[in-house]
Design a protein around this motif. Sequence first.
Motif, short mmCIF file in Angstrom:
data_model
loop_
_atom_site.label_atom_id
_atom_site.label_comp_id
_atom_site.label_asym_id
_atom_site.label_seq_id
_atom_site.Cartn_x
_atom_site.Cartn_y
_atom_site.Cartn_z
N VAL A 37 0.87 -1.26 -0.05
CA VAL A 37 -0.06 0.18 0.09
C VAL A 37 1.07 1.32 -0.11
O VAL A 37 0.47 2.17 -0.80
CB VAL A 37 -0.95 -0.01 1.29
CG1 VAL A 37 -1.58 1.39 1.47
CG2 VAL A 37 -1.96 -1.31 0.92
N TYR A 55 -7.40 -1.69 -2.81
CA TYR A 55 -6.93 -2.74 -2.64
C TYR A 55 -8.07 -3.64 -1.93
O TYR A 55 -8.48 -4.86 -2.15
CB TYR A 55 -5.74 -2.91 -1.64
CG TYR A 55 -4.51 -2.65 -2.38
CD1 TYR A 55 -4.42 -2.22 -3.65
CD2 TYR A 55 -3.18 -3.23 -1.90
CE1 TYR A 55 -3.21 -2.19 -4.07
CE2 TYR A 55 -2.02 -2.77 -2.59
CZ TYR A 55 -1.88 -2.38 -3.95
OH TYR A 55 -0.92 -2.13 -4.44
N GLU A 59 -10.17 -7.07 -3.35
CA GLU A 59 -10.39 -8.24 -2.67
C GLU A 59 -11.76 -8.74 -2.37
O GLU A 59 -12.14 -9.85 -2.57
CB GLU A 59 -9.65 -8.13 -1.35
CG GLU A 59 -9.22 -9.39 -0.53
CD GLU A 59 -8.25 -9.42 0.47
OE1 GLU A 59 -8.27 -10.39 1.29
OE2 GLU A 59 -7.83 -8.49 0.71
N THR A 64 -8.14 -9.76 -5.97
CA THR A 64 -6.99 -10.16 -5.05
C THR A 64 -7.37 -10.82 -4.02
O THR A 64 -8.33 -10.90 -3.60
CB THR A 64 -6.31 -8.64 -5.06
OG1 THR A 64 -7.31 -8.01 -3.99
CG2 THR A 64 -5.87 -7.94 -6.16
N THR A 66 -5.21 -11.14 0.02
CA THR A 66 -4.07 -10.86 0.95
C THR A 66 -3.73 -12.14 1.81
O THR A 66 -4.53 -12.84 2.32
CB THR A 66 -4.56 -9.65 1.93
OG1 THR A 66 -5.15 -8.56 0.91
CG2 THR A 66 -3.51 -9.18 2.52
N THR A 72 -0.38 -8.50 -0.92
CA THR A 72 -1.39 -8.66 -1.68
C THR A 72 -1.19 -9.19 -3.12
O THR A 72 -0.05 -8.69 -3.87
CB THR A 72 -2.48 -7.26 -2.07
OG1 THR A 72 -2.51 -6.79 -0.68
CG2 THR A 72 -3.57 -7.41 -2.75
#
Length: 123
Positions: A37, A55, A59, A64, A66, A72
Amino acid sequence: MKIEFDEKIPIYLQIMKAIKQEIATANLKAGDKLPSVREMAEILKVNPNTVQRAYQELEREQITYTQRGMGTFITNDVQKLKSLKKEMAMELVTSFVNEIKNLGFNTDEIIEIVKESLEREVK
């Protein structure tokens, strides 16, 4: 990754779109790690909270995932990535069709214009 931000659209959405485009064009592939990030915020010259939101939304859309302490990553679900690419293409086509219909073209004329354009591309 370089983004020219449009002040009319939230920055986190523009970041999401840019990442999705990188995936669609295979610049980012299944399993690739995204910058942290902080790194992404520095690259894009934006607030880290903005990148974090992008992000999180990626997700939530299962594009994506993490891994705690690792970062990520782009999903390994190849079908999801193919679906994303097709979805992005459909958005473009829908926008194009709506715009060209506003110019007064009917379906047959639109198809003919697209065929002509594609034939020129091949030559």
